[in-house]
Design an enzyme around this catalytic site. Structure first.
Site, PDB file in Angstrom:
ATOM      1  N   CYS A 171      20.316  97.885  42.592  1.00 37.18           N
ATOM      2  CA  CYS A 171      21.375  96.869  42.505  1.00 37.18           C
ATOM      3  C   CYS A 171      21.868  96.340  43.847  1.00 37.18           C
ATOM      4  CB  CYS A 171      22.559  97.418  41.713  1.00 37.18           C
ATOM      5  SG  CYS A 171      22.137  97.678  39.990  1.00 37.18           S
ATOM      6  N   LYS A 201      19.745 108.136  45.121  1.00 36.40           N
ATOM      7  CA  LYS A 201      20.913 109.016  45.183  1.00 36.40           C
ATOM      8  C   LYS A 201      20.702 110.144  44.177  1.00 36.40           C
ATOM      9  CE  LYS A 201      23.818 106.528  41.902  1.00 36.40           C
ATOM     10  NZ  LYS A 201      25.085 105.930  41.595  1.00 36.40           N
ATOM     11  N   TYR A 240      56.045  95.720  72.987  1.00 27.99           N
ATOM     12  CA  TYR A 240      56.217  95.738  71.529  1.00 27.99           C
ATOM     13  C   TYR A 240      56.181  97.158  70.970  1.00 27.99           C
ATOM     14  CZ  TYR A 240      56.030  90.736  71.526  1.00 27.99           C
ATOM     15  OH  TYR A 240      56.344  89.428  71.751  1.00 27.99           O
TER      16      TYR A 240
HETATM   17  N1  NAD Z   1      51.469  95.188  69.808  1.00 31.53           N
HETATM   18  C1  NAD Z   1      51.019  95.819  68.740  1.00 31.53           C
HETATM   19  O1  NAD Z   1      51.194  95.387  67.594  1.00 31.53           O
HETATM   20  C2  NAD Z   1      50.325  97.130  68.883  1.00 31.53           C
HETATM   21  C3  NAD Z   1      50.172  97.956  67.758  1.00 31.53           C
HETATM   22  C4  NAD Z   1      49.551  99.173  67.907  1.00 31.53           C
HETATM   23  C5  NAD Z   1      49.063  99.571  69.142  1.00 31.53           C
HETATM   24  N2  NAD Z   1      49.194  98.739  70.224  1.00 31.53           N
HETATM   25  C6  NAD Z   1      48.712  99.214  71.514  1.00 31.53           C
HETATM   26  O2  NAD Z   1      49.836  99.744  72.224  1.00 31.53           O
HETATM   27  C7  NAD Z   1      49.725  99.454  73.622  1.00 31.53           C
HETATM   28  C8  NAD Z   1      50.927  98.648  74.066  1.00 31.53           C
HETATM   29  O3  NAD Z   1      50.924  97.416  73.385  1.00 31.53           O
HETATM   30  P1  NAD Z   1      52.133  96.402  73.550  1.00 31.53           P
HETATM   31  O4  NAD Z   1      51.837  95.265  72.634  1.00 31.53           O
HETATM   32  O5  NAD Z   1      53.421  97.125  73.403  1.00 31.53           O
HETATM   33  O6  NAD Z   1      51.933  95.946  75.081  1.00 31.53           O
HETATM   34  P2  NAD Z   1      52.926  95.061  75.966  1.00 31.53           P
HETATM   35  O7  NAD Z   1      52.082  94.336  76.919  1.00 31.53           O
HETATM   36  O8  NAD Z   1      53.871  94.311  75.080  1.00 31.53           O
HETATM   37  O9  NAD Z   1      53.796  96.158  76.734  1.00 31.53           O
HETATM   38  C9  NAD Z   1      53.290  96.969  77.738  1.00 31.53           C
HETATM   39  C10 NAD Z   1      54.443  97.247  78.686  1.00 31.53           C
HETATM   40  O10 NAD Z   1      54.035  98.258  79.612  1.00 31.53           O
HETATM   41  C11 NAD Z   1      54.666  97.957  80.834  1.00 31.53           C
HETATM   42  N3  NAD Z   1      53.988  98.708  81.905  1.00 31.53           N
HETATM   43  C12 NAD Z   1      52.791  98.497  82.479  1.00 31.53           C
HETATM   44  N4  NAD Z   1      52.535  99.417  83.412  1.00 31.53           N
HETATM   45  C13 NAD Z   1      53.591 100.261  83.423  1.00 31.53           C
HETATM   46  C14 NAD Z   1      53.905 101.427  84.156  1.00 31.53           C
HETATM   47  N5  NAD Z   1      53.080 101.923  85.072  1.00 31.53           N
HETATM   48  N6  NAD Z   1      55.071 102.049  83.913  1.00 31.53           N
HETATM   49  C15 NAD Z   1      55.933 101.552  82.992  1.00 31.53           C
HETATM   50  N7  NAD Z   1      55.683 100.453  82.256  1.00 31.53           N
HETATM   51  C16 NAD Z   1      54.526  99.814  82.477  1.00 31.53           C
HETATM   52  C17 NAD Z   1      54.557  96.458  80.953  1.00 31.53           C
HETATM   53  O11 NAD Z   1      55.471  95.931  81.891  1.00 31.53           O
HETATM   54  C18 NAD Z   1      54.866  96.040  79.517  1.00 31.53           C
HETATM   55  O12 NAD Z   1      56.246  95.809  79.316  1.00 31.53           O
HETATM   56  C19 NAD Z   1      48.374  98.748  73.781  1.00 31.53           C
HETATM   57  O13 NAD Z   1      47.395  99.693  74.076  1.00 31.53           O
HETATM   58  C20 NAD Z   1      48.137  98.134  72.416  1.00 31.53           C
HETATM   59  O14 NAD Z   1      46.761  97.935  72.175  1.00 31.53           O
HETATM   60  C21 NAD Z   1      49.837  97.529  70.117  1.00 31.53           C
END
Ligand code: NAD
Length: 441
Positions: free
Chosen positions: A271, A327, A16
């Site tokens: 308060c 305060k 994502y």
């Molecule tokens: N989904 C959200 O809304 C969101 C928002 C902000 C931050 N985050 C953070 O961003 C990070 C990613 O989230 P996401 O939802 O995109 O995760 P996701 O699971 O959708 O995607 C992670 C991708 O990384 C790939 N991957 C794993 N190991 C790999 C490697 N060695 N080389 C290449 N690709 C590899 C996986 O196959 C997968 O497609 C997380 O840390 C999450 O907490 C997510």
């Protein structure tokens, strides 16, 4: 909306975060190589399709792959060509709740294999930006060591704030762009990726960049839970919760603002504690559990306890406390956390005096006077009448209230060590090995 400075970006992880980032950066004119271990996701991107549903993403992937600015592979070999590698792999929870770093370690290892080592030493520097959500210290303790010996690799933290469902829009209209690290040129280079968006990036330290993501998500969760608890209580007492919260949000001075959002000292006064107690009592009477609202007073007590322990740990013989009321700019002593602090210090046999510019014992009366005299019977003995007097007596100061710039200057000139319990916005020193509580601007 095209960048004036296109660069080569490798995006590791086409989930994502990664796929949205890759397609959006490519649409700004950058050359983007997407890398994912998942062959299906790679095939989808190569075919100009989004590997999952996200509004607007399919069109961007189609356009940017057709324009030759976005490509995808399962191999990380493209790192050799990249200026910036954005690590967007998953960091899922382990069974015990801890952060899982397996994907991150592996991805970083793959970048290191391509970027480092004598036979593969790069002609140009590589910035490795960690977009995955990781706890403070991860870049320093897990990522950087993977590149030990490779001077051409610079590690920065660049957390992601997009929301699924509006991720593409959030990319183009970001709520916050944060880049953290100690190499100014590198963090500016990453900020420059977004130049066409006209947003001002927050350039911070590595640890701040890592922590801000957790602070933001915790804040969002607390906001939602708070609104839901107030809504639930409103329903029980026959009040329109939506109207209450909408009206609360109209106050952009104290409610929806940066007010009360700086780490500092415990709250008190006549308060907040009283009204929280009444709310919690009423909810309990209605058999309604409000864990978040109920936790505010215990949380405050814990914070006060930490402050008391920090003062008790001071290598001081004569402790001068600046501020007594709950305060600044008031002489109201009711439920002042400083009174509890003094009680504890006196109880533990510490030699302590206190000064408050607004408080003279002969100037307070009624419930205010009764409260202090009952709580600290010897208040008259420890309350000093001037700042000079306490500065001349103490060998260590504890700042328990915000002070004016003039007072802060006088405190600084006197040269005494200061433990700041409040966010005073002024320089404060702390004893070795302990950070000043609540210090910071
Ligand atoms: N989904 C959200 O809304 C969101 C928002 C902000 C931050 N985050 C953070 O961003 C990070 C990613 O989230 P996401 O939802 O995109 O995760 P996701 O699971 O959708 O995607 C992670 C991708 O990384 C790939 N991957 C794993 N190991 C790999 C490697 N060695 N080389 C290449 N690709 C590899 C996986 O196959 C997968 O497609 C997380 O840390 C999450 O907490 C997510």
């Amino acid at each position: 909306m095209q960048t004036e400075n296109p660069v080569c970006v490798a995006v590791l992880g086409l989930g994502y975060v990664g796929c949205v980032t890759a397609a959006c950066l490519a649409s700004l004119g950058h050359r983007v190589f997407g890398v994912d271990r998942d062959q299906h996701k790679v095939n989808e991107v190569r075919s100009g399709r989004a590997p999952f549903y996200e509004p607007g993403l399919e069109e961007l992937v189609r356009e940017t792959t057709a324009a030759g600015r976005l490509s995808a592979d399962t191999s990380a070999e493209v790192i050799a060509e990249a200026d910036i590698a954005l690590v967007c792999v998953g960091t899922p929870s382990e069974k015990n709740g801890n952060l899982g770093l397996e994907q991150l370690r592996r991805a970083v290892g793959e970048i290191a294999a391509q970027a480092a080592g004598p036979e593969r030493s790069r002609a140009k520097p590589l910035i490795v930006a960690i977009r995955s959500t990781v706890l403070p210290g991860t870049c320093e303790e897990v990522v950087r060591p993977a590149f030990a010996g490779s001077a051409s690799v610079i590690v920065v933290s660049h957390p992601e704030f997009l929301r699924e469902g509006s991720a593409v829009r959030d990319f183009f209209e970001p709520s916050l762009v944060v880049i953290g690290g100690s190499d100014d040129a590198a963090i500016r280079r990453v900020a420059d990726l977004y130049q066409p968006l006209g947003v001002k990036a927050s350039l911070v330290s590595l640890g701040t960049a890592e922590m801000i993501k957790y602070a933001s998500n915790a804040f969002h969760a607390v906001k939602i839970s708070f609104a839901n608890e107030i809504g639930a209580l409103c329903e029980q007492v026959g009040v329109d919760g939506a109207e209450v919260m909408a009206t609360l949000c109209e106050d952009v001075k104290l409610n929806i603002s940066s007010a009360y959002l700086k780490p500092g000292f415990a709250f008190g006064g006549s308060c907040l504690p009283k009204d929280l107690r009444a709310l919690v009592y009423r909810a309990a009477h209605l058999d309604l559990k409000l864990p978040l609202v109920e936790s505010a007073l215990p949380s405050n007590e814990q914070h006060l306890r930490r402050a008391i322990e920090a003062v008790l740990d001071l290598p001081a013989r004569r402790i001068g406390v600046i501020g007594l009321a709950f305060k600044e700019n008031t002489d109201d002593l009711r439920e002042s956390p400083v009174v509890t602090l003094l009680e504890q210090l006196i109880g533990k046999g510490r030699d302590v005096r206190v000064f408050d510019a607004r408080i003279r014992l002969d100037g307070i009366y009624g419930s205010n006077r009764n409260f202090i005299v009952e709580t600290i019977p010897h208040i008259g003995r420890i309350l000093t009448s001037s700042l000079d007097q306490i500065l001349g007596w103490a060998d260590h100061l504890v700042l328990a209230q915000k002070q004016t710039a003039a007072v802060m200057e006088q405190i600084q000139i006197c040269g005494l060590p200061v433990l700041g319990l409040v966010n005073a916005g002024s320089p404060q020193s702390a004893p070795p090995g302990r950070a000043a509580l609540g210090a910071g601007s």
